[in-house]
Write a protein that holds these residues in place. Structure first.
Motif, PDB file in Angstrom:
ATOM      1  N   GLY A 139      39.369  45.126  57.153  1.00 50.98           N
ATOM      2  CA  GLY A 139      38.760  44.446  56.013  1.00 50.98           C
ATOM      3  C   GLY A 139      38.115  45.419  55.052  1.00 50.98           C
ATOM      4  O   GLY A 139      37.035  45.150  54.499  1.00 50.98           O
ATOM      5  N   ALA A 140      38.777  46.552  54.818  1.00 47.38           N
ATOM      6  CA  ALA A 140      38.186  47.622  54.011  1.00 47.38           C
ATOM      7  C   ALA A 140      37.924  47.195  52.576  1.00 47.38           C
ATOM      8  O   ALA A 140      36.983  47.677  51.944  1.00 47.38           O
ATOM      9  CB  ALA A 140      39.098  48.849  54.030  1.00 47.38           C
ATOM     10  N   ALA A 141      38.765  46.309  52.048  1.00 46.06           N
ATOM     11  CA  ALA A 141      38.582  45.901  50.650  1.00 46.06           C
ATOM     12  C   ALA A 141      37.209  45.280  50.440  1.00 46.06           C
ATOM     13  O   ALA A 141      36.486  45.636  49.496  1.00 46.06           O
ATOM     14  CB  ALA A 141      39.687  44.926  50.251  1.00 46.06           C
ATOM     15  N   ALA A 142      36.828  44.350  51.293  1.00 43.96           N
ATOM     16  CA  ALA A 142      35.527  43.693  51.156  1.00 43.96           C
ATOM     17  C   ALA A 142      34.387  44.692  51.335  1.00 43.96           C
ATOM     18  O   ALA A 142      33.368  44.622  50.639  1.00 43.96           O
ATOM     19  CB  ALA A 142      35.406  42.565  52.173  1.00 43.96           C
ATOM     20  N   THR A 143      34.555  45.639  52.243  1.00 39.49           N
ATOM     21  CA  THR A 143      33.523  46.655  52.463  1.00 39.49           C
ATOM     22  C   THR A 143      33.279  47.477  51.206  1.00 39.49           C
ATOM     23  O   THR A 143      32.145  47.860  50.901  1.00 39.49           O
ATOM     24  CB  THR A 143      33.943  47.592  53.609  1.00 39.49           C
ATOM     25  OG1 THR A 143      34.150  46.813  54.800  1.00 39.49           O
ATOM     26  CG2 THR A 143      32.869  48.639  53.878  1.00 39.49           C
ATOM     27  N   LEU A 144      34.345  47.730  50.454  1.00 32.60           N
ATOM     28  CA  LEU A 144      34.244  48.527  49.230  1.00 32.60           C
ATOM     29  C   LEU A 144      33.926  47.696  47.998  1.00 32.60           C
ATOM     30  O   LEU A 144      33.838  48.232  46.895  1.00 32.60           O
ATOM     31  CB  LEU A 144      35.559  49.286  49.010  1.00 32.60           C
ATOM     32  CG  LEU A 144      35.941  50.295  50.098  1.00 32.60           C
ATOM     33  CD1 LEU A 144      37.348  50.802  49.883  1.00 32.60           C
ATOM     34  CD2 LEU A 144      34.947  51.454  50.135  1.00 32.60           C
ATOM     35  N   GLY A 145      33.765  46.387  48.168  1.00 32.79           N
ATOM     36  CA  GLY A 145      33.420  45.518  47.057  1.00 32.79           C
ATOM     37  C   GLY A 145      34.610  45.019  46.266  1.00 32.79           C
ATOM     38  O   GLY A 145      34.454  44.537  45.151  1.00 32.79           O
ATOM     39  N   TYR A 146      35.807  45.101  46.847  1.00 29.67           N
ATOM     40  CA  TYR A 146      37.023  44.687  46.167  1.00 29.67           C
ATOM     41  C   TYR A 146      37.543  43.372  46.733  1.00 29.67           C
ATOM     42  O   TYR A 146      37.269  43.020  47.884  1.00 29.67           O
ATOM     43  CB  TYR A 146      38.113  45.748  46.305  1.00 29.67           C
ATOM     44  CG  TYR A 146      37.978  46.898  45.339  1.00 29.67           C
ATOM     45  CD1 TYR A 146      38.912  47.090  44.334  1.00 29.67           C
ATOM     46  CD2 TYR A 146      36.919  47.795  45.424  1.00 29.67           C
ATOM     47  CE1 TYR A 146      38.802  48.143  43.435  1.00 29.67           C
ATOM     48  CE2 TYR A 146      36.804  48.860  44.539  1.00 29.67           C
ATOM     49  CZ  TYR A 146      37.751  49.021  43.547  1.00 29.67           C
ATOM     50  OH  TYR A 146      37.622  50.068  42.660  1.00 29.67           O
ATOM     51  N   LYS A 147      38.330  42.693  45.908  1.00 31.77           N
ATOM     52  CA  LYS A 147      38.920  41.431  46.335  1.00 31.77           C
ATOM     53  C   LYS A 147      39.998  41.651  47.372  1.00 31.77           C
ATOM     54  O   LYS A 147      40.120  40.894  48.328  1.00 31.77           O
ATOM     55  CB  LYS A 147      39.496  40.687  45.122  1.00 31.77           C
ATOM     56  CG  LYS A 147      40.143  39.367  45.457  1.00 31.77           C
ATOM     57  CD  LYS A 147      40.717  38.723  44.200  1.00 31.77           C
ATOM     58  CE  LYS A 147      41.424  37.416  44.535  1.00 31.77           C
ATOM     59  NZ  LYS A 147      42.006  36.780  43.317  1.00 31.77           N
ATOM     60  N   ASP A 148      40.819  42.671  47.199  1.00 32.47           N
ATOM     61  CA  ASP A 148      41.900  42.957  48.134  1.00 32.47           C
ATOM     62  C   ASP A 148      42.277  44.432  48.042  1.00 32.47           C
ATOM     63  O   ASP A 148      41.825  45.168  47.160  1.00 32.47           O
ATOM     64  CB  ASP A 148      43.128  42.071  47.875  1.00 32.47           C
ATOM     65  CG  ASP A 148      43.610  42.143  46.432  1.00 32.47           C
ATOM     66  OD1 ASP A 148      43.604  43.254  45.864  1.00 32.47           O
ATOM     67  OD2 ASP A 148      43.984  41.094  45.871  1.00 32.47           O
ATOM     68  N   HIS A 206      35.945  41.517  35.892  1.00 28.94           N
ATOM     69  CA  HIS A 206      34.561  41.058  35.797  1.00 28.94           C
ATOM     70  C   HIS A 206      33.974  40.894  37.199  1.00 28.94           C
ATOM     71  O   HIS A 206      32.856  41.342  37.490  1.00 28.94           O
ATOM     72  CB  HIS A 206      34.507  39.730  35.024  1.00 28.94           C
ATOM     73  CG  HIS A 206      33.154  39.427  34.465  1.00 28.94           C
ATOM     74  ND1 HIS A 206      32.906  38.370  33.623  1.00 28.94           N
ATOM     75  CD2 HIS A 206      31.957  40.050  34.621  1.00 28.94           C
ATOM     76  CE1 HIS A 206      31.627  38.349  33.293  1.00 28.94           C
ATOM     77  NE2 HIS A 206      31.031  39.360  33.897  1.00 28.94           N
ATOM     78  N   ASP A 207      34.744  40.259  38.078  1.00 27.88           N
ATOM     79  CA  ASP A 207      34.298  40.104  39.469  1.00 27.88           C
ATOM     80  C   ASP A 207      34.130  41.461  40.133  1.00 27.88           C
ATOM     81  O   ASP A 207      33.158  41.700  40.867  1.00 27.88           O
ATOM     82  CB  ASP A 207      35.308  39.272  40.257  1.00 27.88           C
ATOM     83  CG  ASP A 207      35.311  37.812  39.841  1.00 27.88           C
ATOM     84  OD1 ASP A 207      34.329  37.373  39.205  1.00 27.88           O
ATOM     85  OD2 ASP A 207      36.299  37.108  40.126  1.00 27.88           O
ATOM     86  N   LEU A 208      35.076  42.371  39.884  1.00 25.20           N
ATOM     87  CA  LEU A 208      35.025  43.686  40.519  1.00 25.20           C
ATOM     88  C   LEU A 208      33.768  44.449  40.114  1.00 25.20           C
ATOM     89  O   LEU A 208      33.097  45.062  40.963  1.00 25.20           O
ATOM     90  CB  LEU A 208      36.273  44.490  40.133  1.00 25.20           C
ATOM     91  CG  LEU A 208      36.356  45.913  40.683  1.00 25.20           C
ATOM     92  CD1 LEU A 208      36.406  45.899  42.198  1.00 25.20           C
ATOM     93  CD2 LEU A 208      37.573  46.634  40.108  1.00 25.20           C
ATOM     94  N   VAL A 209      33.429  44.420  38.841  1.00 22.93           N
ATOM     95  CA  VAL A 209      32.248  45.142  38.360  1.00 22.93           C
ATOM     96  C   VAL A 209      30.975  44.601  39.004  1.00 22.93           C
ATOM     97  O   VAL A 209      30.046  45.351  39.321  1.00 22.93           O
ATOM     98  CB  VAL A 209      32.175  45.059  36.820  1.00 22.93           C
ATOM     99  CG1 VAL A 209      30.808  45.487  36.318  1.00 22.93           C
ATOM    100  CG2 VAL A 209      33.254  45.924  36.192  1.00 22.93           C
ATOM    101  N   HIS A 210      30.926  43.291  39.219  1.00 15.48           N
ATOM    102  CA  HIS A 210      29.736  42.694  39.829  1.00 15.48           C
ATOM    103  C   HIS A 210      29.646  42.963  41.334  1.00 15.48           C
ATOM    104  O   HIS A 210      28.547  42.945  41.892  1.00 15.48           O
ATOM    105  CB  HIS A 210      29.730  41.181  39.583  1.00 15.48           C
ATOM    106  CG  HIS A 210      29.208  40.800  38.232  1.00 15.48           C
ATOM    107  ND1 HIS A 210      27.868  40.753  37.935  1.00 15.48           N
ATOM    108  CD2 HIS A 210      29.856  40.463  37.081  1.00 15.48           C
ATOM    109  CE1 HIS A 210      27.702  40.391  36.673  1.00 15.48           C
ATOM    110  NE2 HIS A 210      28.895  40.212  36.126  1.00 15.48           N
ATOM    111  N   GLN A 211      30.772  43.204  41.992  1.00 20.91           N
ATOM    112  CA  GLN A 211      30.782  43.274  43.447  1.00 20.91           C
ATOM    113  C   GLN A 211      30.957  44.680  44.008  1.00 20.91           C
ATOM    114  O   GLN A 211      30.783  44.883  45.208  1.00 20.91           O
ATOM    115  CB  GLN A 211      31.906  42.385  43.997  1.00 20.91           C
ATOM    116  CG  GLN A 211      31.729  40.911  43.663  1.00 20.91           C
ATOM    117  CD  GLN A 211      32.946  40.088  44.019  1.00 20.91           C
ATOM    118  OE1 GLN A 211      33.888  40.582  44.636  1.00 20.91           O
ATOM    119  NE2 GLN A 211      32.943  38.823  43.641  1.00 20.91           N
TER     120      GLN A 211
END
Length: 393
Positions: free
Chosen positions: A41-50, A353-358
């Protein structure tokens, strides 16, 4: 090995085979890493959607390449359950062959597609054939084997009508707009009813039927823009924004820019400027846009227009999304005292937009232009980046 120019064709071919096998082994190792990142689940750890987005920024892979590798990793890589148990790959023989350098990524695609409809017992035979033939031949072999195993075909079943799909493809090419539509019968009949009266030949009309239909379709677009009821896009009714330089307008020389980045000659600007639903965005002699924002969180129509004129689309580096697909982002959040004015706003498509916030992507203004600093795992020095696509549109 001696210099290539001094080697014989057979020596060169042997060396090429060794290099290709090494490349296949390396590609398998890449898939193992991709699969492990996916399992963690590396994407979520790095703040990415996928992971597709992670690979786009960290490795500069196209989404198509990333999806292909993720699919191959699922088929070839061993997985570990939450309890720690090891699960063999879906295609163990293909995995072993690629790890040994005997199969390419193209072979894996063929085998994975074929095995989706075949019993696991035949995989060894398919892999053995694929190791000795090119992917195209392997695909034909898989197809023939599937036919031999099931010559009667699938069990008959009652006909289920497929859900109608409406497809429209749009593309700008060489200053022209190419449009293809495949829609349901009801929509087609409605369009015919709209176009037919406008496409009737006039006396001494030399246009062919396709040209009359094309002119009628363009007239429909103009009618839609002038209609009272419009869909809402980006906070205001649907309209066409034309951005032009003051000096070019005064001299009637040069071009103006549409809100999708395309350029049109000045004489055409004067024609469409007579229509309703067209908003002229006049820039100063140095192409400055004037700040019309006010101290509220809501972005008004005027402010959005100048924001569109400045950013021309999503400002995230490399993104091609047009202004109609974008939202206005506060660089300094409203809740933290950020103001709603041009110096604190940037257009971002929803995904970015989501990426910048997360995530750890950061935005700042530099010379009145949004500049992005990537996370350290993408660039340890976090060097600033801009979207150069819209900057040169």
């Amino acid at each position: 090995m001696q210099p290539l120019a001094l080697s014989s064709p057979l020596e060169l071919l042997d060396e090429l085979k060794r290099k290709v096998r090494a490349l296949h082994r390396l590609q398998f190792q890449v898939l193992e890493i991709v699969g492990t990142l996916d399992q963690q689940g590396a994407a979520a750890t790095l703040g990415y959607k996928d992971l597709v987005e992670v690979f786009k920024h960290a490795l500069h892979w196209d989404p198509k390449v990333s999806r292909r590798k993720l699919t191959q990793a699922k088929a070839l890589c061993t997985t570990v359950t939450p309890s720690g148990a090891t699960v063999e790959p879906m295609l163990p023989f293909a995995a072993a062959a690629m790890a040994a350098g005997e199969l390419s990524e193209d072979h894996v695609d063929v085998l994975a597609e074929a095995m989706a409809g075949l019993p696991a017992a035949v995989e060894a035979n398919l892999v053995d054939y694929a190791q000795q033939h090119e992917p195209r031949s392997a695909k034909a072999f898989c197809k023939e084997l599937a036919y031999r195993l099931d010559q009667d075909g699938p069990e008959p079943r009652d006909f289920e009508p497929a859900a109608p799909r409406n497809v429209v493809r749009r593309q700008w090419k060489a200053g022209r707009y190419h449009l293809f539509a495949d829609v349901d019968a009801e929509t087609g009949a409605k369009l015919d009813a709209l176009i037919d009266p406008l496409a009737k030949p006039e006396p001494a009309d030399l246009r062919h039927a396709p040209e009359r239909d094309g002119d009628a379709f363009c007239e429909l677009i103009d009618l839609a823009l002038r209609a009272d009821q419009h869909r809402i896009s980006g906070g205001e009714r649907v309209q066409l924004t034309v951005t032009l330089d003051y000096d070019k307008l005064r001299t009637a020389i040069g071009t103006a820019r549409l809100d999708n980045g395309e350029h049109i000659p000045m004489n055409q600007v004067r024609k469409i400027a007579c229509d309703a639903g067209v908003v002229p965005m006049l820039l100063g002699s140095r192409s400055q846009v004037h700040d019309v924002g006010r101290k509220t969180r809501t972005i008004n129509v005027g402010l959005r227009r100048v924001l569109v004129a400045r950013d021309r689309g999503c400002t995230f580096p490399g993104c091609t999304r047009p202004p109609s697909h974008c939202e206005a982002h506060h660089l300094r959040h409203w809740s933290n005292g950020g103001s709603t004015d041009l110096a604190n706003l940037a257009l971002l498509c929803r995904r970015h937009h989501d990426l910048v916030h997360q995530s750890d992507w950061q935005i700042q203004m530099d010379g009145g232009v949004p500049v992005f600093r990537p996370p350290a795992f993408i660039d340890p020095h976090r060097r600033p980046r801009q979207n150069q696509i819209h900057a040169v549109a």
